[in-house]
Scaffold this motif. Structure first.
Motif, mmCIF file in Angstrom:
data_model
loop_
_atom_site.group_PDB
_atom_site.id
_atom_site.type_symbol
_atom_site.label_atom_id
_atom_site.label_comp_id
_atom_site.label_asym_id
_atom_site.label_seq_id
_atom_site.Cartn_x
_atom_site.Cartn_y
_atom_site.Cartn_z
ATOM 1 N N VAL A 224 0.836 -1.201 0.000
ATOM 2 C CA VAL A 224 0.000 0.000 0.000
ATOM 3 C C VAL A 224 0.873 1.255 0.000
ATOM 4 O O VAL A 224 0.439 2.320 -0.431
ATOM 5 C CB VAL A 224 -0.949 -0.025 1.214
ATOM 6 N N SER A 225 2.123 1.129 0.436
ATOM 7 C CA SER A 225 3.041 2.271 0.440
ATOM 8 C C SER A 225 3.663 2.517 -0.930
ATOM 9 O O SER A 225 4.425 3.474 -1.096
ATOM 10 C CB SER A 225 4.157 2.034 1.461
ATOM 11 N N LEU A 234 -6.214 4.499 -2.010
ATOM 12 C CA LEU A 234 -6.828 3.217 -1.663
ATOM 13 C C LEU A 234 -8.343 3.218 -1.855
ATOM 14 O O LEU A 234 -8.903 2.222 -2.353
ATOM 15 C CB LEU A 234 -6.466 2.848 -0.216
ATOM 16 N N PRO A 245 -7.061 -4.550 1.575
ATOM 17 C CA PRO A 245 -5.653 -4.938 1.705
ATOM 18 C C PRO A 245 -5.443 -6.035 2.742
ATOM 19 O O PRO A 245 -6.102 -6.076 3.777
ATOM 20 C CB PRO A 245 -4.962 -3.637 2.128
ATOM 21 N N ARG A 247 -3.457 -7.436 5.675
ATOM 22 C CA ARG A 247 -2.699 -6.772 6.728
ATOM 23 C C ARG A 247 -1.900 -7.775 7.547
ATOM 24 O O ARG A 247 -2.286 -8.930 7.695
ATOM 25 C CB ARG A 247 -3.631 -6.009 7.671
ATOM 26 N N ASP A 253 3.228 -2.732 8.669
ATOM 27 C CA ASP A 253 3.197 -3.117 7.255
ATOM 28 C C ASP A 253 2.845 -1.949 6.344
ATOM 29 O O ASP A 253 2.576 -2.149 5.151
ATOM 30 C CB ASP A 253 2.212 -4.270 7.020
ATOM 31 N N ASP A 254 2.820 -0.727 6.871
ATOM 32 C CA ASP A 254 2.515 0.472 6.069
ATOM 33 C C ASP A 254 1.202 0.344 5.323
ATOM 34 O O ASP A 254 1.056 0.808 4.204
ATOM 35 C CB ASP A 254 3.644 0.749 5.066
ATOM 36 N N GLY A 255 0.233 -0.306 5.937
ATOM 37 C CA GLY A 255 -1.085 -0.400 5.328
ATOM 38 C C GLY A 255 -1.402 -1.713 4.671
ATOM 39 O O GLY A 255 -2.526 -1.927 4.227
ATOM 40 N N GLY A 256 -0.406 -2.610 4.567
ATOM 41 C CA GLY A 256 -0.670 -3.925 4.000
ATOM 42 C C GLY A 256 -0.322 -4.020 2.527
ATOM 43 O O GLY A 256 0.484 -3.251 1.994
ATOM 44 N N PRO A 341 -3.083 9.594 12.520
ATOM 45 C CA PRO A 341 -2.635 9.621 11.114
ATOM 46 C C PRO A 341 -3.320 10.706 10.291
ATOM 47 O O PRO A 341 -2.693 11.311 9.423
ATOM 48 C CB PRO A 341 -2.997 8.216 10.603
ATOM 49 N N GLU A 342 -4.620 10.956 10.578
ATOM 50 C CA GLU A 342 -5.309 11.966 9.784
ATOM 51 C C GLU A 342 -4.738 13.367 10.047
ATOM 52 O O GLU A 342 -4.731 14.221 9.152
ATOM 53 C CB GLU A 342 -6.809 11.956 10.082
#
Length: 715
Positions: A224-225, A234, A245, A247, A253-256, A341-342
């Protein structure tokens, strides 16, 4: 006749009022450990008492029972019941199930207390995973299970994921042949058949690490990165029918990973087309949009001038709003160790917009813009890389003919290689020339023959070496001056130029063969950053450049000289036609590379220090199995090569990459060749007396260092 061993008789179970019980001094538990008494009381309040207490009657000094009972085993449950009485959730006369032993029992009460706590065995982790899955399958929500067992919902999710691994791997784990970390690694895939297949393959691999298992299970997926995912987004991928994704619940995992690369590439192409159309509508003749722009994409293109317009009043207002928002967010989250994160995403978006608005706007001459175009690429963070204002050679305006008729264009001559045997010679280890732009893939060759490296691979490797060498060259002004002087002497006094690797005009070197990602390498970034700095310092018009250069001090002149000269360094090997007829002969290529080694030695160059490492992408996946084994044997130990010689080529290449990490091993085209020492220039006789002094801008360096630099570069 021997007497039979008497059968055991279990102690009777009795319900004893709680107020007749007390905690015995024989209870060996003194230190609090595990679940707190408060939590145990909450659990008993919800589900009741699961185990009775162990009790013994109290006796007075005369040996008579007093009617009270001590608790040598089960003290925590007794204390939890006492809390429930205090909370008025249980009457103090409530009957409590107890196993009552005789006050004169031969087994000490302390032994009972110790045995109850030491002979118990906790659940095997696998039973815990399966138990939570049974609750979940019967309708219990993850939040409820987490509340019941005093853990977080994330822990329950992890246990459920572990319970979903293949039952065959559960059996391996239960037997002790698999670690918990390995089992956790298998959770990144829900395909039981793939899990079982990989575990079987690991029987023939020396690497059974969790990281290797994760890598194998996700090798056909896109992180996902990845820049493509960040560019499309995404949500757009999911809306187009992509799956959620995959996971890894146990490692960052940087988002899977995404499981449909084809869908992703289609979305990227569509969005790039939209962006290209919008930019072309600005008035450009063409737009070239690529996911990964190569290094030197602007070769042979002319950059047109742009006029910068300062930010408008509306832009200034927007800039003030963004800065106020950024300051508010910084004040709100200052000192916080866990920023959502947002919030981080919003701060990044503000920085990007501020940078764009602060630059202002650039306008171009309409006539020039109508014949120029734009390059578009993707940065590693998924943002667009836009480079406007480039004119292709075929789009240049035609020159007006000379009306006087006196001036005819002078024919340009080129200093081609001298004809002869050298012009048609081919190195002994040369392979058939490859077509530029086509990948050369090595087959899975099981033969024990070490074949020559493919032409394209050698060209790609030496392209990487050339860029890194250019960077090192630019940081050594004295060597740069000596190298350029050397090239000038060759062409002035000997009418040859094949003894040097410098392409002097100065002509910038570009690479017909280059590995993916070269434009983003550390050496390229260093060169481009240095170039941008000088471009900002120099005047806009070339008519003013001479005066501007004269105003620089000696050190700046030397640094600028080295930077310009670095673009001419060409250390790339390239295939040549077997029977000649190309733009350069095999002899010329060989002498170029030979002199590049001299130059590299002069600047103390090393590809390992420059950051090159052997990977599947840049070397190991491009060569035959014997070459891979040769690399491991040279970079580590011959015994380690023997550990992987049974693997398939793909697995062998990945395992070799792991073994060669930080080994400092380099393939032959990247190694430093030995060079014979030469007589320093300072020791050579010079006609006409003493040698002329060095240029002023090189005079601040030590004498020994100058002589050494000149001697090596003049070979």
């Amino acid at each position: 006749m021997a007497k039979a061993t008497p059968k055991i008789v279990l102690s009777a179970s009795r319900d004893i009022p709680f107020d007749k019980l007390f905690l015995s001094d024989s209870n060996v538990r003194r230190v609090k450990n595990g679940v707190t008494i408060e939590d145990l009381a909450d659990d008993i309040e919800r589900r009741g008492l699961l185990h009775g207490l162990n009790a013994r009657p109290e006796v007075d000094d005369d040996g008579n029972e007093t009617g009270r009972f001590g608790i040598p085993a089960g003290g925590r449950r007794y204390s939890a019941l006492a809390i429930l009485v205090k909370r008025k959730r249980m009457d103090k006369t409530c009957p409590v199930p107890c196993i009552v032993k005789s006050a004169s029992d031969p087994i000490l009460a302390e032994e009972d207390s110790l045995a109850e706590n030491s002979l118990r065995e906790p659940l095997h982790p696998l039973d815990e995973f399966r138990g939570m899955k049974l609750l979940h399958d019967k309708g219990e929500r993850e939040q409820a299970i987490a509340a019941h067992f005093r853990v977080t919902p994330a822990v329950v999710t992890q246990r459920l994921r572990l319970a979903s691994v293949s039952p065959k791997l559960h059996e391996v784990y239960a037997a002790g042949d698999m670690t918990l970390d390995q089992l956790m690694a298998f959770t990144v895939s829900e395909d039981h058949a793939r899990q079982e297949q990989l575990w079987k393959q690991l029987d023939h691999s020396s690497n059974r690490s969790p990281a290797f298992i994760r890598e194998k299970l996700t090798e056909d997926m896109v992180p996902v990165s990845d820049r493509r995912v960040l560019f499309v987004g995404l949500p757009a991928y999911l809306a187009a029918g992509g799956t959620v994704p995959t996971r890894d619940l146990f490692e960052p995992d940087d988002g899977g990973w995404l499981s449909d690369p084809a869908l992703l590439d289609g979305l990227v192409a569509e969005k790039l087309d939209v962006e290209a159309a919008a930019i072309k509508a600005e008035g450009w003749k063409w737009v070239a949009a690529l996911v990964d722009l190569p290094y030197g994409y602007d070769e042979d293109y002319r950059e047109i001038d742009a006029t910068r317009e300062p930010p408008t009043e509306a832009d200034e207002t927007r800039i003030a709003e963004l800065r106020a928002e950024a300051d508010a967010l910084e004040e709100q989250w200052a000192g916080s160790g866990d920023v959502p994160p947002e919030v981080e995403a919003r701060v990044t978006a503000i920085d990007v917009e501020l940078a764009k608005l602060s630059r202002g706007w650039f306008t171009y001459d309409p006539q020039e813009q109508a014949r120029a175009g734009v390059f578009i690429g993707l940065e590693t963070d998924g943002t667009l890389y836009i480079d406007r204002g480039w004119v292709r050679p075929e789009d240049e305006p035609e020159e007006e003919p000379d009306e006087t008729g006196d001036g005819e264009a002078l024919a340009e001559t080129s200093s081609d290689e001298p004809a002869g045997d050298d012009a048609h010679s081919v190195p002994a280890n040369s392979e058939p020339a490859t077509v530029p732009g086509l990948a050369v893939e090595c087959g899975d060759d099981d033969e024990d023959v070490i074949k020559p490296l493919p032409d394209r691979l050698v060209a790609e490797l030496t392209a990487s070496r050339t860029v890194a060498l250019q960077d090192a060259f630019a940081q050594n002004p004295s060597v740069a001056f000596a190298a350029v002087l050397h090239a000038m002497v060759l062409t002035t006094f000997y009418q040859v130029r094949t003894e040097t690797c410098l392409e002097l005009s100065v002509n910038r070197v570009y690479f017909p063969f280059q590995a993916p990602g070269l434009r983003e390498s550390a050496a390229v970034k260093a060169v481009e950053e240095r170039h941008a700095g000088w471009k900002a310092r120099l005047p806009k018009s070339d008519k003013d450049a001479w005066d501007a250069i004269q105003q620089l001090d000696g050190a700046d002149q030397a640094a600028l000289f080295a930077h310009c000269a670095a673009y001419a360094v060409n250390a790339q090997w390239e295939p040549v036609p077997k029977h000649g007829g190309g733009r350069i002969s095999a002899h010329g290529v060989a002498r170029r590379v030979e002199h590049a080694n001299v130059l590299a030695r002069a600047v103390g160059f090393d590809m390992v220090a420059a950051g090159w490492r052997p990977t599947v992408e840049n070397y190991l996946g491009r060569v035959t199995k014997p070459r891979i084994l040769e690399a491991v044997a040279e970079g580590t130990e011959p015994q380690k090569a023997g550990l992987i010689d049974h693997l398939k080529k793909g697995d062998m290449a990945r395992e070799a990459e792991r073994l060669l990490t930080d080994s400092g091993w380099l393939p032959e085209p990247l190694r430093m060749a030995e060079v014979e020492p030469v007589l320093p220039i300072a020791d050579m006789p010079v006609d006409g007396g003493d040698a002329e002094a060095l240029p002023a801008f090189l005079g601040d360096e030590g004498e020994d260092e100058q002589d050494s630099a000149y001697a090596i570069a003049a070979e």
